[in-house]
Design an enzyme around this catalytic site. Structure first.
Site, PDB file in Angstrom:
ATOM      1  N   THR A   1       7.759  37.003  27.594  1.00 55.17           N
ATOM      2  CA  THR A   1       8.000  35.940  28.666  1.00 55.17           C
ATOM      3  C   THR A   1       6.702  36.026  29.499  1.00 55.17           C
ATOM      4  O   THR A   1       7.086  35.145  30.584  1.00 55.17           O
ATOM      5  CB  THR A   1       9.203  36.484  29.387  1.00 55.17           C
ATOM      6  OG1 THR A   1       9.141  37.584  30.006  1.00 55.17           O
ATOM      7  CG2 THR A   1      10.655  36.264  28.340  1.00 55.17           C
TER       8      THR A   1
ATOM      9  N   LYS B   1      14.739  30.948  41.409  1.00 57.46           N
ATOM     10  CA  LYS B   1      14.792  31.308  39.962  1.00 57.46           C
ATOM     11  C   LYS B   1      15.702  32.412  39.690  1.00 57.46           C
ATOM     12  O   LYS B   1      14.976  33.630  40.338  1.00 57.46           O
ATOM     13  CB  LYS B   1      13.247  31.347  39.280  1.00 57.46           C
ATOM     14  CG  LYS B   1      12.484  29.965  39.440  1.00 57.46           C
ATOM     15  CD  LYS B   1      11.033  30.240  38.766  1.00 57.46           C
ATOM     16  CE  LYS B   1      10.328  31.159  39.471  1.00 57.46           C
ATOM     17  NZ  LYS B   1       8.990  30.940  39.024  1.00 57.46           N
TER      18      LYS B   1
ATOM     19  N   GLY C   1       3.863  34.493  31.543  1.00 63.22           N
ATOM     20  CA  GLY C   1       3.540  33.039  32.042  1.00 63.22           C
ATOM     21  C   GLY C   1       4.678  32.071  32.257  1.00 63.22           C
ATOM     22  O   GLY C   1       4.552  30.961  32.411  1.00 63.22           O
ATOM     23  N   THR C   2       6.014  32.736  32.375  1.00 59.33           N
ATOM     24  CA  THR C   2       7.073  31.992  32.544  1.00 59.33           C
ATOM     25  C   THR C   2       7.081  31.022  33.880  1.00 59.33           C
ATOM     26  O   THR C   2       7.304  29.719  33.636  1.00 59.33           O
ATOM     27  CB  THR C   2       8.364  32.748  32.705  1.00 59.33           C
ATOM     28  OG1 THR C   2       8.345  33.462  31.368  1.00 59.33           O
ATOM     29  CG2 THR C   2       9.562  31.942  32.797  1.00 59.33           C
ATOM     30  N   GLY C   3       6.808  31.938  34.872  1.00 55.31           N
ATOM     31  CA  GLY C   3       6.525  31.047  36.228  1.00 55.31           C
ATOM     32  C   GLY C   3       5.666  29.911  36.556  1.00 55.31           C
ATOM     33  O   GLY C   3       5.945  28.856  36.739  1.00 55.31           O
ATOM     34  N   CYS C   4       4.606  30.385  35.786  1.00 50.56           N
ATOM     35  CA  CYS C   4       3.410  29.312  35.803  1.00 50.56           C
ATOM     36  C   CYS C   4       3.682  28.122  34.693  1.00 50.56           C
ATOM     37  O   CYS C   4       3.554  27.015  35.418  1.00 50.56           O
ATOM     38  CB  CYS C   4       2.058  30.188  35.052  1.00 50.56           C
ATOM     39  SG  CYS C   4       1.700  31.510  35.762  1.00 50.56           S
TER      40      CYS C   4
END
Length: 263
Positions: free
Chosen positions: A204, A173, A206-209
């Site tokens: 932003t 990412k 919580g983007t990865g989850c």
């Protein structure tokens, strides 16, 4: 039957990341979400004020309870906190006939550590080898491999370094790089460069989850890895654009943006 996805992750009391983000994503994408809670955090828009990991036997019991009775079409991992939990979860996933999306969570959006340094070797040698897709961000790539990415051209080097630990696919990412949000998905031969416009929105959390859960949802529906990742990228890009203020700090992405758009 509705596809079933299991998230193995920590609880975010503020509702923006972790188990809460995972289940919201799964609902939004039309799958049935189930959970194994690995840790409880006291967390809000300003950061993580406390974290308490659950005993390995509690994590294992939750996992077996769901998988043995209900069954799963995909598994997703998030915060695993300790080497003991990493190794237990890796063993459970290795014995489960379902694709696994491994989000090697190291730190929170606010910079709070969510993984003990002593657990890094367990992530490398136990967890990544059972991953269908691993989804590290650039900080996690550096933490796991020592490769520091400062340009888009270095994403290939980062991907190669992570693939050495055994995941079938890796999604690097590149959101922390300047310019458009570019990610690289590769299995070491095929390369898929995923680009999206960068939205000027600080909310932003919580983007990865959310991205990892969206990928798992696509895999549970039977999509191939490239198609699942492409659809997940589209979903999370919309969620980032619609991210909203909450509390006094960094707010969450909007998991229900499609409902509000009427799409």
């Amino acid at each position: 039957m509705i596809p079933r996805v299991l998230t193995v992750a920590g609880s975010d009391s503020g509702g923006g990341a972790g188990i809460q983000a995972d289940l919201k994503t799964m609902l939004a994408l039309g799958v049935h979400g189930m959970s194994v809670i690995t840790a409880v955090t006291a967390q809000n828009s300003l950061g993580v004020q406390g974290a308490w990991e659950l005993p390995v036997e509690a994590v294992r019991a939750q996992y077996r309870s769901v998988v043995d009775d209900i069954g799963v079409q995909a598994v997703k991992t998030g915060m695993l906190a300790s080497a003991e939990l990493v190794e237990a979860v890796a063993e459970l996933i290795g014995a489960t006939d379902a694709p696994a999306v491994i989000d090697p969570v190291g730190v929170s959006k606010h910079g709070d550590s969510l993984l003990a340094s002593s657990a890094l070797e367990s992530v490398r040698t136990k967890l990544l080898p059972v991953a269908t897709v691993a989804t590290p961000n650039l900080d996690e790539v550096a933490q796991l491999t020592g490769v520091h990415v400062e340009s888009e051209e270095q994403l290939l080097q980062a991907a190669a370094a992570v693939l050495e630990y055994g995941p079938r696919w890796v999604l690097i990412k590149g959101g922390h790089l300047p310019g458009d949000a570019v990610d690289l998905l590769t299995d070491g031969s095929a390369e898929h460069w995923l680009r999206a416009p960068r939205h000027d929105n600080r909310h932003t959390h919580g983007t990865g989850c959310t991205l990892a859960s969206a990928i798992a949802s696509g895999l549970a529906k039977g999509l191939a890895v490239p198609e699942a990742v492409t659809a997940a990228k589209e979903y999370v890009t919309g969620a980032i654009e619609a991210g909203f203020a909450l509390g006094g700090g960094i707010g969450p992405v909007d998991h229900g943006w499609r409902f509000r758009d009427g799409a």
